[in-house]
Design an enzyme around this catalytic site. Structure first.
Site: not given
Length: 310
Positions: A126, A237
């Protein structure tokens, strides 16, 4: 029976990976090898569902060391658990050098007993999201630019060349919103497949009720597939919190976590490589957000993990 969205039908695999995310810090502090072993054995014996066999890590480095390999590696070897390795890429070149050093040490120390368990290696997590206006507004921390990540990906490929890990696939994990941003397409080109994170719970700009959560997730997945340059998109995720604050119209609860599991996990698991977030991140403060799937101390599932008809 769960029906896969059309984009998933085109990328589903017969032996899809079923995994969980796992950080180096647990509810009781830094994890020991024994902690990891207990966790890895737990995911293979969850009642009501097929065994999970893979763990996603966020760093190669053992907590409170400069570049010692994480003790999750010998735990994985002793329990025959596969690994989606992660190298933290948002702390600058020196820190990334330490990640590479830990990876090379682990390859030398454990050899093919370790490398045979590698599902893939992720360069970063991320990092692109954290430098967006949304990431900055959410105080997500320091990120990394696409150019930096492309350089790191090449450094990672160079580091494993001519080692027992040379055949490992290289990926990057980021939010679906980062992947669909054209300014990040150089990262897409540099990796072997895309690791997508998507949390409808946080999408307060949309009508993010639990009733809409499944639709929001698969729309995000399909949009990522559409810009993936023909490369596989894997779910690295996703999850729904069992406890925590209301976010937009999203309500954290065990009941809603179960509804999200049925709407998202059941279509994915067994068909698309997926690492669920998460097994156990129980917090001391019951008002703090928690995405746990099981009760604390590696207890029973908080909700039924079965998928009727699948």
């Amino acid at each position: 029976m769960h029906i896969l969205p059309l984009a998933l039908l085109g990328t589903a695999t017969a032996q899809a990976i079923r995994g969980f995310n796992s950080g180096g810090i647990g509810p009781k502090g830094p994890k020991s090898q024994q902690d990891f072993e207990a966790e890895f054995n737990k995911i293979k014996n969850l009642p009501g569902t097929a065994p999970f066999t893979s763990i996603r890590l966020f760093t190669m480095i053992q907590h409170d060391t400069a570049s010692d390999p994480t003790v999750a590696i010998p735990a994985a070897i002793s329990t025959n658990t596969h690994l989606l390795l992660g190298l933290w890429a948002s702390a600058g070149q020196d820190a990334f050098n330490n990640e590479l050093d830990a990876l090379k040490k682990a390859i030398t120390q454990y050899g093919e007993k370790f490398t045979s368990l590698i599902d893939a290696i992720s360069c970063g997590s991320e990092d692109l999201y954290r430098i967006t206006p949304t990431g900055i507004a959410n105080k997500a921390g320091i990120g990394a630019s696409p150019d930096t990540l492309v350089q790191y990906i090449q450094q990672l490929r160079d580091a494993i060349k001519d080692t027992p890990a040379s055949g490992a696939k290289i990926t990057h994990v980021d939010t679906w919103t980062a992947w669909v941003n054209e300014s990040n397409f150089a990262v897409t080109k540099a990796v072997d497949w895309l690791g997508m994170d998507a949390y409808p719970y946080y999408e307060q700009e949309h009508e993010n009720t639990i009733e809409n959560a499944g639709r929001l997730f698969f729309e995000a997945y399909n949009k990522t597939v559409a810009v993936s340059q023909g490369k596989a998109v894997k779910v690295t995720e996703t999850g729904w919190p069992v406890a925590g604050p209301q976010f937009g119209q999203a309500v954290a609860s065990v009941e809603n976590a179960k509804r999200y599991w049925d709407a998202v996990a059941c279509p994915l698991l067994g068909d698309i490589d997926t690492w669920w977030f998460t097994l156990d991140d129980a917090k001391g403060d019951p008002n703090e957000i928690s995405f746990s799937t099981i009760k604390s101390d590696l207890g029973d599932p908080l909700f039924d993990l079965g998928c009727p008809g699948k």
